[in-house]
Design a protein around this motif. Structure first.
Motif, PDB file in Angstrom:
ATOM      1  N   ARG A  17       0.882  -1.252   0.087  1.00  0.00           N
ATOM      2  CA  ARG A  17      -0.147  -0.027   0.003  1.00  0.00           C
ATOM      3  C   ARG A  17       0.809   1.318   0.117  1.00  0.00           C
ATOM      4  O   ARG A  17       0.715   2.238  -0.929  1.00  0.00           O
ATOM      5  N   TRP A  20       2.504   1.345  -3.471  1.00  0.00           N
ATOM      6  CA  TRP A  20       1.401   1.847  -4.534  1.00  0.00           C
ATOM      7  C   TRP A  20       0.928   3.251  -4.520  1.00  0.00           C
ATOM      8  O   TRP A  20       0.668   3.773  -5.382  1.00  0.00           O
ATOM      9  N   ARG A  24       1.750   4.534  -8.077  1.00  0.00           N
ATOM     10  CA  ARG A  24       0.417   4.295  -8.967  1.00  0.00           C
ATOM     11  C   ARG A  24       0.293   5.581  -9.862  1.00  0.00           C
ATOM     12  O   ARG A  24      -0.043   5.165 -11.090  1.00  0.00           O
TER      13      ARG A  24
END
Length: 56
Positions: A17, A20, A24
């Protein structure tokens, strides 16, 4: 396009997480650029294969 990930435990999920959150936007840009390139090449190929027979 979608990116799918399978994580096996909560610790790995938290680490991913964090990664990302930073990665992202970059990966999204790459996906978008790739999709646009593929679409442009497909259009070029389709137009090259099209021959008008109603003109002399």
């Amino acid at each position: 396009m979608h990116t799918r990930v399978r994580l096996s435990d909560p610790e790995r999920w938290l680490k991913f997480r964090r990664y990302w959150r930073i990665a992202r936007p970059v990966i999204g840009s790459v996906h978008t650029a790739l999709a646009r390139t593929v679409a442009a090449k497909a259009r070029e190929h389709a137009l090259a294969a099209y021959v008008r027979t109603d003109q002399t």
